[in-house]
Design a protein around this motif. Structure first.
Motif, PDB file in Angstrom:
ATOM      1  N   LEU A 486     -17.469  -4.019  20.285  1.00 39.98           N
ATOM      2  CA  LEU A 486     -17.272  -3.155  19.393  1.00 39.98           C
ATOM      3  C   LEU A 486     -15.941  -3.354  18.369  1.00 39.98           C
ATOM      4  N   ASP A 487     -15.345  -4.506  18.960  1.00 42.10           N
ATOM      5  CA  ASP A 487     -14.279  -4.916  17.996  1.00 42.10           C
ATOM      6  C   ASP A 487     -14.931  -5.943  16.699  1.00 42.10           C
ATOM      7  N   ASP A 489     -17.003  -5.628  14.396  1.00 40.27           N
ATOM      8  CA  ASP A 489     -17.238  -5.389  13.116  1.00 40.27           C
ATOM      9  C   ASP A 489     -15.759  -4.735  12.755  1.00 40.27           C
ATOM     10  N   ASP A 490     -14.654  -5.160  13.296  1.00 41.56           N
ATOM     11  CA  ASP A 490     -13.426  -4.556  13.180  1.00 41.56           C
ATOM     12  C   ASP A 490     -12.771  -5.237  11.699  1.00 41.56           C
ATOM     13  N   GLU A 491     -12.416  -4.393  10.754  1.00 39.94           N
ATOM     14  CA  GLU A 491     -12.011  -4.754   9.387  1.00 39.94           C
ATOM     15  C   GLU A 491     -10.683  -4.385   9.194  1.00 39.94           C
ATOM     16  N   LEU A 492     -10.094  -3.444  10.188  1.00 36.27           N
ATOM     17  CA  LEU A 492      -8.643  -3.018  10.058  1.00 36.27           C
ATOM     18  C   LEU A 492      -7.823  -3.708  10.356  1.00 36.27           C
ATOM     19  N   VAL A 493      -6.901  -4.502   9.596  1.00 38.23           N
ATOM     20  CA  VAL A 493      -5.743  -5.256  10.158  1.00 38.23           C
ATOM     21  C   VAL A 493      -4.441  -4.713  10.411  1.00 38.23           C
ATOM     22  N   PRO A 494      -3.956  -4.703  11.435  1.00 35.21           N
ATOM     23  CA  PRO A 494      -2.584  -4.050  11.948  1.00 35.21           C
ATOM     24  C   PRO A 494      -1.459  -4.639  11.052  1.00 35.21           C
ATOM     25  N   TYR A 495      -0.703  -3.737  10.680  1.00 41.43           N
ATOM     26  CA  TYR A 495       0.691  -4.261   9.898  1.00 41.43           C
ATOM     27  C   TYR A 495       1.542  -4.588  11.124  1.00 41.43           C
ATOM     28  N   ASP A 496       2.479  -5.199  10.621  1.00 38.80           N
ATOM     29  CA  ASP A 496       3.462  -5.723  11.359  1.00 38.80           C
ATOM     30  C   ASP A 496       4.239  -4.466  12.013  1.00 38.80           C
ATOM     31  N   MET A 497       4.310  -4.309  13.227  1.00 39.07           N
ATOM     32  CA  MET A 497       4.960  -3.179  14.044  1.00 39.07           C
ATOM     33  C   MET A 497       6.273  -3.478  14.820  1.00 39.07           C
ATOM     34  N   GLY A 499       9.108  -3.583  14.196  1.00 40.78           N
ATOM     35  CA  GLY A 499      10.247  -2.862  13.946  1.00 40.78           C
ATOM     36  C   GLY A 499      10.289  -1.609  14.779  1.00 40.78           C
ATOM     37  N   ASP A 500       9.239  -1.160  15.386  1.00 32.93           N
ATOM     38  CA  ASP A 500       9.128  -0.034  16.231  1.00 32.93           C
ATOM     39  C   ASP A 500       9.755   0.091  17.516  1.00 32.93           C
TER      40      ASP A 500
ATOM     41  N   ALA B   5       0.902 -10.844  10.950  1.00 32.14           N
ATOM     42  CA  ALA B   5       0.656  -9.428  10.359  1.00 32.14           C
ATOM     43  C   ALA B   5       1.397  -9.211   9.089  1.00 32.14           C
ATOM     44  N   PRO B   6       0.748  -8.521   8.290  1.00 32.11           N
ATOM     45  CA  PRO B   6       1.636  -8.175   6.854  1.00 32.11           C
ATOM     46  C   PRO B   6       2.548  -7.306   7.123  1.00 32.11           C
ATOM     47  N   ARG B 284       8.932   8.847  12.626  1.00 28.30           N
ATOM     48  CA  ARG B 284       7.649   7.700  12.259  1.00 28.30           C
ATOM     49  C   ARG B 284       6.534   8.284  12.138  1.00 28.30           C
ATOM     50  N   ARG B 291     -11.510   4.573  16.761  1.00 30.19           N
ATOM     51  CA  ARG B 291     -12.596   4.376  17.939  1.00 30.19           C
ATOM     52  C   ARG B 291     -11.701   3.496  19.087  1.00 30.19           C
ATOM     53  N   ARG B 294      -6.459   1.417  18.693  1.00 32.83           N
ATOM     54  CA  ARG B 294      -5.482   0.468  18.439  1.00 32.83           C
ATOM     55  C   ARG B 294      -4.386   0.697  17.513  1.00 32.83           C
ATOM     56  N   PRO B 295      -3.105   0.223  17.993  1.00 33.68           N
ATOM     57  CA  PRO B 295      -2.141   0.635  16.895  1.00 33.68           C
ATOM     58  C   PRO B 295      -2.145  -0.046  15.461  1.00 33.68           C
ATOM     59  N   LEU B 296      -2.356   0.580  14.373  1.00 34.94           N
ATOM     60  CA  LEU B 296      -2.357  -0.266  13.149  1.00 34.94           C
ATOM     61  C   LEU B 296      -1.182  -0.188  12.471  1.00 34.94           C
ATOM     62  N   TYR B 332      -5.814   1.513   4.416  1.00 35.55           N
ATOM     63  CA  TYR B 332      -7.173   1.254   4.632  1.00 35.55           C
ATOM     64  C   TYR B 332      -8.108   2.090   3.980  1.00 35.55           C
TER      65      TYR B 332
END
Lengths: 801, 335
Positions: A486-487, A489-497, A499-500, B5-6, B284, B291, B294-296, B332
């Protein structure tokens, strides 16, 4: 006078005369051949009566006579070594026991080294390779034991078992390979088997036989430490022969039963080790433990309580053997009771080596695995009582492995003893040992159950968990596979989180004083948490402001209680304390030491330490905290070269100098003054151990300071006062403190100021290195001794002109 | 190795000037295809923002100063539906610069529940609103305003008030369905025509605050006052299922997805079903890959509770917050 006897005697006398005096080869040969008639091997045999008379009375005389004549010249009287063959045939064909005794006697009597000795030794080797040893032993099996024959048996026994030693003594470097123990005893084993075969055959034929001589041989050989060689041959063959054969089994049982008491332990230990599993052991021993007191003692006490050298499979076959028959199972129950008692006894926990404690723990679990529900229920109360006592004693120990043993065994045992009750669950980290121990806990099938013929049970039990994990792994792997697909074809790159974080409503304090106020007075827990979290940063940011309130702050932090559930409370508090200490070391360190020596603070530490086995947050924090302080101090200390730790690294001035004593001396001052709630020399030994370790660490860090000498002196006194402490953890701390003293105090000053203390310490270290029950203590003592040696080596060249 | 990560993104732009907390957001196409953003405020105004000039075009005042909780546009006109706490569901005519209330439906419930609308045919819509009884949902037909059905749980169900609604019609069938989240934390799937509950599942232990449905996958997500999101699936349109715990096969690894802070006010899935955004009480906005869940990204821009999020077809994300600002993000971008 019996005419037959006198005829034979005349004949023999004449022959002996001729043999001893004649130089004529032909004459000698004919004489010898006429004597051979009595051995019954030639075509012209003497009548049986004469043969018997000859072998009983005259054979050894003749043998001694021909041995006496043995010389190179004598053998060369006839060409082609005819005489030699004829001579040897007397030994190889005549009655084996007499021949053997004469051989041994002449070997021992011969001057070494000599022609005769070598000839006789070679003849003995031939004697052995011709399988005559079986004949020697077989000869003893049919006889009833009269006093004379008992003497003979005794002599034979010593010779048979001691053969390699005696030959070795005589032959020295000329020793023949056949007489090496590693060759001789396997051969002896083969011979014993042949004799046993003969015994079984004659029993089938309805003849009475005794295996007691064989038992004695077996026993003596085992006492001599030859179990591996002898039983390594015997056990595998007996295992095959006894399978499904009652006669062989009975012979086998009898063989072990007749072993003399003093050899029983050696034989049983050898058998238990050599047998591949409880079934085999059961076939070989039968119900020996119920018949022989000595065997029972060995199997149920000596191998379980007094020794701990058996490997786990050996232990399993030993206890499995006890479990395999209903007559023996009461012994197993009894053993379990005693094992549990030993396991939990506080004195055993303190004094027995850790290895032995592991051994006993394993034995307990194997017993539990073998016993059935009903048997356990019958003595549940008793078992539970000693289990609970034991758990308590173990959790009180200051050594983590001891505590962990307590937890694992208690979990398994309570689940077995009380299956319907709530299960006991401890928190501990799994390691090799706990996994091994838990694997032992899988219940074994009851003996009445369908038996797998010949199959040892252990592998079956061992395989099933593997099977489960394999099964469990299947779907997981599948799921992972589909996930990764599933992953793909994954093109979504997560941002730095990063700070959460959790959100807080109240404002974080901005000044150190605010924090102090929030920590002491605030009923607003969010503010309290925020203050604690902000404190370290604020303290580091504004040292001047901190110095104004450093004492109050340190006091508050030391006494701070975890009032809300806040993640990483200990860490936050510790970091804040470190920051305060670094900012204003002198005052805070004195205060900290005083507070730590006062009952209030430490009582809390001790209280927190007791409930949670495996986790002593507060107590653990004490030395860790100091280590961090020192680490910080050391890091702030600028050094020009950073060599390996120790005296060699010391080059620059140690800035620790300024504060070294502030913490050390107040901490050391009051350890021996008990108060109502807190007694370092009594029950709070864990804290005492931590104290010793911490003092050692401080001492080590004080290298190259002016105060090091007086610190060392004080520390040596401290160690001296406590050197016989019963807790191993405390002793470890003391030993490491000694090492620190030796490393930190300059050698010249040590010798000049503290010579007596050094001598005393040295003899104590030597004692500990040899005798202490705890392995780590011995190791630490050896290390300290090494350091001491090095000191001396360094000083000697200085003192010598 | 994965690249670091950016850093967290910044908003593309921020709309200021609502002068009160923003409680409803909706993207629509204005005259000549110019994109507009509609926002509903606590003080009862509906602002129409031009996304080109980033300024408010007009402010519509039709709810008597009461909070506007829901906005939706209908293709005819364009027409705007707005729901307010003054118990009015207003229909606005925005065509050719007009901005007048052309019609209004009187609502019966004071609850927090937002309405949901479904196109039934050309010029006919079905709208679900909270009904007269505490636990009822009423389904109306627009523009005739006739009541189609009233969905009332059976007597002993104790679901509490409906909290969020989603009308929905599966491609394969003509029967409209209604997904409703209730005060007790459960979700119910109603068959509107038969007025029966097809299935029900307890997703949360707190009231369901927002839900979003991906009709193509028959799968949705809901948020509540809890510290977690729930992901569930509708299989065969008859059963409401959650996660792998249910007997029939489900592809979702977990039912609940833990969050750092509790409280979700709104959930939306982007029209291309790639990502999903939540409006959090913790100020926030969180973005997930729909799908895989996953947290983005965690968008920490606002300084007060985020009340609503909205996506437009071009992929813009807008978030309205109690700090009176609307942040617009471009994350995105759809390809």
């Amino acid at each position: 006078m019996d005419p037959v006897a006198s005829a034979v005697r005349l004949e023999v006398q004449e022959a002996v005369h001729i043999l001893s005096s004649s130089e004529d080869g032909g004459h000698i040969v004919s004489t010898l051949q006429s004597l051979r008639r009595y051995l019954g091997e030639t075509e012209t045999q003497a009548p049986p009566g004469e043969q018997e008379e000859f072998s009983r009375t005259h054979f050894s005389t003749v043998l001694r006579c021909v041995v006496g004549k043995l010389s190179p010249n004598w053998l060369d009287l006839l060409p082609d070594g005819q005489l030699k063959e004829l001579w040897a045939s007397f030994f190889l064909e005549g009655p084996a026991d007499q021949a053997f005794l004469v051989l041994m006697e002449s070997i021992e009597g011969a001057a070494s080294p000599s022609f005769r000795l070598m000839k006789m030794a070679q003849l003995l080797a031939r004697f052995l390779s011709a399988g005559r040893m079986a004949a020697v032993m077989e000869g003893q099996c049919g006889q009833q034991a009269g006093p004379a024959s008992r003497l003979l048996q005794e002599t034979l026994l010593t010779r048979v078992v001691g053969l390699p030693d005696r030959l070795g003594n005589r032959l020295q470097r000329e020793m023949l390979a056949a007489f090496f123990p590693q060759n001789y005893f396997p051969l002896l084993g083969e011979e014993v088997l042949r004799v046993l075969q003969a015994v079984v055959d004659s029993l089938r034929g309805g003849l009475d036989c005794s295996v007691s001589f064989l038992s004695q041989v077996l026993g003596k050989a085992c006492v001599h430490g030859r179990q591996k060689e002898l039983l390594g041959v015997l056990v595998p063959r007996l295992m095959v022969l006894t399978q499904g054969n009652c006669l062989w089994q009975r012979v086998c049982w009898r063989l072990v039963e007749c072993v003399p008491d003093q050899a029983m332990e050696a034989v049983l230990k050898g058998l238990v080790e050599a047998a591949p599993g409880p079934e085999v052991l059961s076939r070989l021993l039968g119900n020996l433990v119920t018949k022989s007191k000595k065997a029972q003692f060995v199997m149920t006490r000596k191998l379980l309580f007094l020794q701990y050298s058996c490997s786990t499979p050996v232990l399993q076959s030993l206890l499995g053997y006890l479990a395999m028959d209903s007559q023996r199972r009461p012994l197993l129950v009894q053993a379990l009771k005693e094992l549990l008692e030993t396991w939990g006894s506080s004195s055993a926990i303190r004094h027995a080596p850790l290895e032995q404690q592991r051994y006993v723990s394993k034995a307990v679990l194997i017993c539990l695995a073998h016993l059935g529900e009903a048997e356990l229920r019958a003595c549940r109360d008793e078992l539970l009582a000693s289990l609970m006592d034991g758990v308590k004693n173990r959790l009180d120990s200051s050594l983590p492995p001891v505590r962990r043993l307590g937890m694992t065994v208690a979990e398994v045992a309570s689940a077995r003893l009380h299956p319907e009750g709530p299960s006991l669950k401890f928190q501990y980290e799994e390691d090799e040992l706990t996994r091994e121990i838990l694997a032992l806990a899988a219940p074994w099938p009851m003996p009445d159950g369908p038996s797998e013929a010949g199959l040892p049970v252990a592998p079956v039990g061992g395989e099933s968990p593997d099977q489960e994990t394999v099964d469990g792994g299947g779907p997981q792997a599948g799921r992972e596979g589909s996930d990764s697909e599933l992953d793909s074809d994954d093109e979504l790159v997560p941002y730095d989180m990063s700070g959460d974080r959790e959100q807080r409503n109240s404002k974080t304090p901005a000044y150190v004083r605010d924090c102090l106020e929030a920590l002491t007075a605030s009923e607003n827990w969010e503010r309290w948490e925020a203050a604690l979290q902000a404190l370290e940063g604020l303290v580091l940011k504004s040292p001047a402001a901190t110095r104004e309130v450093s004492l109050e702050l340190a006091k508050v932090l030391l006494h701070l209680e975890e009032k809300t559930v806040i993640a990483g409370f200990e860490g936050l508090r510790q970091r804040a304390l470190v920051a305060v200490t670094v900012t204003d070391p002198a005052r805070v360190l004195v205060l900290a030491a005083q507070e730590l020596s006062r009952p209030g603070c430490l009582r809390r530490a001790a209280q927190q330490g007791s409930p949670g086995p495996g986790s002593q947050p507060s107590v653990a924090a004490v030395p860790a905290w100091q280590a961090v302080v020192e680490e910080r101090v050391r890091r702030k200390t600028r050094r020009f070269c950073k060599g390996s730790a120790g005296w060699a690294a010391a080059a620059g001035p140690n800035e620790f100098n300024a504060v070294a004593g502030y913490f050390f001396f107040p901490l050391l001052q009051r350890f021996d003054r008990p108060v109502v709630t807190f007694d370092l020399l009594g029950d709070d030994q864990l804290v005492l151990g931590r104290l010793a370790h911490a003092l050692g660490a401080l001492m080590y860090l004080a290298v190259n300071t002016v105060v090091a000498v007086s610190m060392g002196k004080a520390l040596l006194e401290f160690v001296w006062a406590l050197r016989f402490h019963r807790d191993a953890y405390v002793r470890r701390g003391l030993l490491s403190a000694i090492s620190s003293v030796l490393l930190s105090v300059p050698a010249e000053r040590l010798l000049a100021d503290l010579p007596d203390e050094l001598l005393e310490a040295r003899s104590w270290l030597a004692d500990v290195a040899e005798q202490d029950a705890d392995e780590d203590c011995r190791l630490l003592a050896v290390k300290a001794l090494l350091v001491l040696e090095k000191l001396r080596d360094r000083l000697l060249p200085l003192s010598s002109p | 190795m994965a690249a670091p990560a950016p850093p967290p993104p910044d908003p593309q732009f921020v709309l200021r000037g609502a002068h009160s907390a923003v409680h409803a957001l909706h993207f629509c196409d204005g005259a000549e295809g110019r994109p507009l953003l509609l926002s509903g405020s606590l003080r009862g105004l509906v602002h129409v923002w031009s996304l080109e000039t980033r300024r408010p075009l007009t402010a519509l005042d039709g709810h008597g100063g009461q909070c506007v909780t829901w906005l939706h546009t209908l293709p005819r006109g364009p027409q705007l539906l707005s729901q307010g706490r003054d118990l009015q569901l207003c229909t606005w005519d925005l065509a050719e610069g007009r901005n007048a209330v052309v019609d209004a439906v009187r609502l019966e419930s004071m609850g927090f529940c937002r309405a949901s609308v479904l196109a039934e045919g050309p010029q006919r819509w079905m709208v679900a609103v909270p009904g007269r009884g505490n636990d009822e949902v009423q389904v109306l037909e627009l523009p005739s305003k006739t009541s189609v059905s009233c969905l009332k749980p059976e007597a002993g169900a104790r679901l509490g008030m409906p909290m969020c609604l989603q009308l929905w019609q599966a491609e394969s069938s003509s029967r409209p369905l209604l997904l409703a989240g209730y005060e007790d934390g459960s979700l119910a799937l109603w068959d509107v025509s038969t007025r029966k509950v097809c299935s029900r599942v307890a997703c949360h232990s707190e009231p369901v605050m927002g839900l979003a449905l991906d009709p193509r996958r028959a799968r949705g997500v809901s948020g509540s006052a809890e510290k977690a999101l729930a992901v569930w699936s509708l299989e065969g349109q008859q059963a409401l299922q959650r996660g792998p715990g249910s007997p029939s096969p489900g592809r979702w690894a977990s039912t609940h997805l833990g969050l750092t802070n509790p409280g979700i006010a709104d959930v939306k899935i982007r029209p291309d079903s790639k990502i999903l955004a939540t409006a959090g009480w913790d100020h926030r906005v969180r973005v997930f890959q729909w799908r895989t869940m996953r947290p983005l990204a965690v968008l920490a821009f606002h300084s007060a509770t985020v009340h609503c999020v909205a996506f437009d077809t071009a992929g813009l994300l807008a978030a309205g917050s109690g700090d009176q600002r609307i942040s617009v993000w471009s994350l995105y971008p759809p390809t």
